[in-house]
Motif scaffolding. Sequence first.
Motif, PDB file in Angstrom:
ATOM      1  N   MET A 117     -63.860   9.465  26.088  1.00  0.00           N
ATOM      2  CA  MET A 117     -63.720  10.014  24.747  1.00  0.00           C
ATOM      3  C   MET A 117     -63.531   8.907  23.713  1.00  0.00           C
ATOM      4  N   ARG A 118     -62.870   7.832  24.133  1.00  0.00           N
ATOM      5  CA  ARG A 118     -62.643   6.729  23.198  1.00  0.00           C
ATOM      6  C   ARG A 118     -63.965   6.230  22.641  1.00  0.00           C
TER       7      ARG A 118
ATOM      8  N   VAL B  10     -58.090  -1.608  21.548  1.00  0.00           N
ATOM      9  CA  VAL B  10     -57.017  -2.009  20.633  1.00  0.00           C
ATOM     10  C   VAL B  10     -56.793  -0.923  19.583  1.00  0.00           C
ATOM     11  N   ASP B  11     -57.875  -0.394  19.014  1.00  0.00           N
ATOM     12  CA  ASP B  11     -57.754   0.668  18.006  1.00  0.00           C
ATOM     13  C   ASP B  11     -57.052   1.897  18.580  1.00  0.00           C
ATOM     14  N   LEU B  12     -57.453   2.297  19.774  1.00  0.00           N
ATOM     15  CA  LEU B  12     -56.851   3.469  20.404  1.00  0.00           C
ATOM     16  C   LEU B  12     -55.366   3.244  20.648  1.00  0.00           C
ATOM     17  N   SER B  13     -55.017   2.096  21.173  1.00  0.00           N
ATOM     18  CA  SER B  13     -53.605   1.835  21.475  1.00  0.00           C
ATOM     19  C   SER B  13     -52.760   1.868  20.212  1.00  0.00           C
ATOM     20  N   GLU B  14     -53.295   1.346  19.120  1.00  0.00           N
ATOM     21  CA  GLU B  14     -52.555   1.358  17.858  1.00  0.00           C
ATOM     22  C   GLU B  14     -52.442   2.772  17.286  1.00  0.00           C
ATOM     23  N   LYS B  15     -53.514   3.559  17.385  1.00  0.00           N
ATOM     24  CA  LYS B  15     -53.498   4.913  16.826  1.00  0.00           C
ATOM     25  C   LYS B  15     -52.509   5.831  17.539  1.00  0.00           C
ATOM     26  N   VAL B  16     -52.406   5.690  18.853  1.00  0.00           N
ATOM     27  CA  VAL B  16     -51.550   6.612  19.605  1.00  0.00           C
ATOM     28  C   VAL B  16     -50.176   6.029  19.919  1.00  0.00           C
TER      29      VAL B  16
ATOM     30  N   VAL C 208     -53.569   1.313  27.936  1.00  0.00           N
ATOM     31  CA  VAL C 208     -54.921   1.868  27.753  1.00  0.00           C
ATOM     32  C   VAL C 208     -55.863   1.310  28.813  1.00  0.00           C
ATOM     33  N   ARG C 209     -55.778   0.021  29.061  1.00  0.00           N
ATOM     34  CA  ARG C 209     -56.643  -0.599  30.076  1.00  0.00           C
ATOM     35  C   ARG C 209     -56.375  -0.025  31.453  1.00  0.00           C
TER      36      ARG C 209
ATOM     37  N   ASN D 113     -50.080  11.840  28.164  1.00  0.00           N
ATOM     38  CA  ASN D 113     -50.182  12.982  27.256  1.00  0.00           C
ATOM     39  C   ASN D 113     -50.267  12.519  25.805  1.00  0.00           C
ATOM     40  N   GLN D 114     -49.592  11.435  25.486  1.00  0.00           N
ATOM     41  CA  GLN D 114     -49.627  10.892  24.140  1.00  0.00           C
ATOM     42  C   GLN D 114     -51.040  10.443  23.752  1.00  0.00           C
TER      43      GLN D 114
END
Length: 41
Positions: A1-2, A10-16, A23-24, A39-40
């Motif tokens: 989905m990412r 990096v963007d995903l980790s910062e957003k959530v 994330v990796r 879940n987050q």
Amino acid sequence: MRKQYDLIQVDLSEKVGVGLRFVRELEQGKQTLRMDKVNQV
């Protein structure tokens, strides 16, 4: 989905609000992850 949302890890980790390492590990299928963080994401 990412990738569907055109985000890099990096963007995903910062957003959530989780770490890049999490994330990796999630994407690599690590079997022992904290469910609250899963879940987050």
